[in-house]
Design a protein around this motif. Sequence first.
Motif, PDB file in Angstrom:
ATOM      1  N   ILE A 223      -7.094   7.144  94.644  1.00 24.74           N
ATOM      2  CA  ILE A 223      -6.839   6.375  94.307  1.00 24.74           C
ATOM      3  C   ILE A 223      -6.923   4.824  94.878  1.00 24.74           C
ATOM      4  N   TRP A 225      -9.486   4.475  96.508  1.00 20.01           N
ATOM      5  CA  TRP A 225     -10.931   3.443  96.560  1.00 20.01           C
ATOM      6  C   TRP A 225     -11.049   2.470  95.329  1.00 20.01           C
ATOM      7  N   THR A 226      -9.759   3.069  94.332  1.00 20.75           N
ATOM      8  CA  THR A 226     -10.664   1.650  93.326  1.00 20.75           C
ATOM      9  C   THR A 226     -10.224  -0.099  93.736  1.00 20.75           C
ATOM     10  N   TYR A 229     -12.606  -2.155  94.040  1.00 24.40           N
ATOM     11  CA  TYR A 229     -13.470  -2.840  92.367  1.00 24.40           C
ATOM     12  C   TYR A 229     -12.217  -3.039  91.603  1.00 24.40           C
ATOM     13  N   LEU A 232     -12.280  -3.239  88.149  1.00 20.74           N
ATOM     14  CA  LEU A 232     -11.868  -1.592  87.071  1.00 20.74           C
ATOM     15  C   LEU A 232     -10.269  -0.981  86.853  1.00 20.74           C
ATOM     16  N   LEU A 233      -9.346  -1.939  88.240  1.00 16.10           N
ATOM     17  CA  LEU A 233      -7.585  -2.108  87.973  1.00 16.10           C
ATOM     18  C   LEU A 233      -7.180  -2.806  86.849  1.00 16.10           C
ATOM     19  N   SER A 275      -1.978   9.953  91.656  1.00 17.83           N
ATOM     20  CA  SER A 275      -2.387   9.050  92.751  1.00 17.83           C
ATOM     21  C   SER A 275      -1.122   8.242  93.519  1.00 17.83           C
TER      22      SER A 275
END
Length: 305
Positions: A223, A225-226, A229, A232-233, A275
């Motif tokens: 998780i 890598w999010t 972004y 995206l979260l 995650s």
Amino acid sequence: MTTSSTPSAPASAPAPAASASPVRRALRAGTDWFLAPVPLARVAAFRVLIYAFVVLDVLWIRTSVVPHGYVPDLYRPTWLARAVHLPALTPLQGEILLWSLLAACVAGIAAVVAGRLQRTTGVLVALGFWVWMLNSQGYGYISHDHLALMVAVTVLPTAGLTRLRDHTPSQAAGWALRAIQLAVVATYFGSAVLKWMRSGSPAGWANSAVFVWAIMRRGSPLIRWTLEYPWLLILGQWGLYLIELLSPVVLWLRGRWLYVAISTFLFFHLATFLSLGIHFLPTVVCWAAFLPLEKLPFLRARAPR
């Protein structure tokens, strides 16, 4: 001399019954929904599942009661523990409670198989588990994932005598499972309401950086890598917030749509575990209250009465 008799007036037709008021109709519909009968085999299978999970819970998930006995000064009982004057347990009392609760769970499973003493064993499990959880929650942490499980052990004894292959419809069984379903939904809906209240606005929590904080604190490589972004979260936070807010809809779903809804919540918990390492097993197990457990192959032997 004859007397002429006048024909008597025809009896008046009975007045049509007054239609029930909207309030009474609503109450009747609510009662029918809450007491909708379910096969006894469904509750019997659910009892076995819950009592087996309580064993897992006290041995693996909520294992803090015995260690708490060494630091009684840190005990800050919840309001319910204060109301029943539950003191801090000593290590010896914690051990006795643990083994008594394990024995009650085994006896509860055996009672379902034997078809007897199910209320007695169920009450013993409920009392032991409530004392265990009230002590566990009295040291600074309230685990809301146990809400449905605690309701389950409380209401299951009210279903009376059940057998694994008895498909007789029962309103008592239906009431018990409906109460557990409501507790499952309340876990999510209550979480959404608290998010709203604590953030100060309907969108406050969903637009916050809570996912960033959680991932930075305990996120797995799956998780992390999010973090690159943020949009995206935020999207994920809105998705979680909305499914929690709309969770009461599950109570009226049937068939395929019900299974889709349950799968959505279970997928969320699986993703959270992979995650962040956070599981919600006590609530996940209670989702079985929505399922037709009596259709399992080994529970189909006896036809309905």
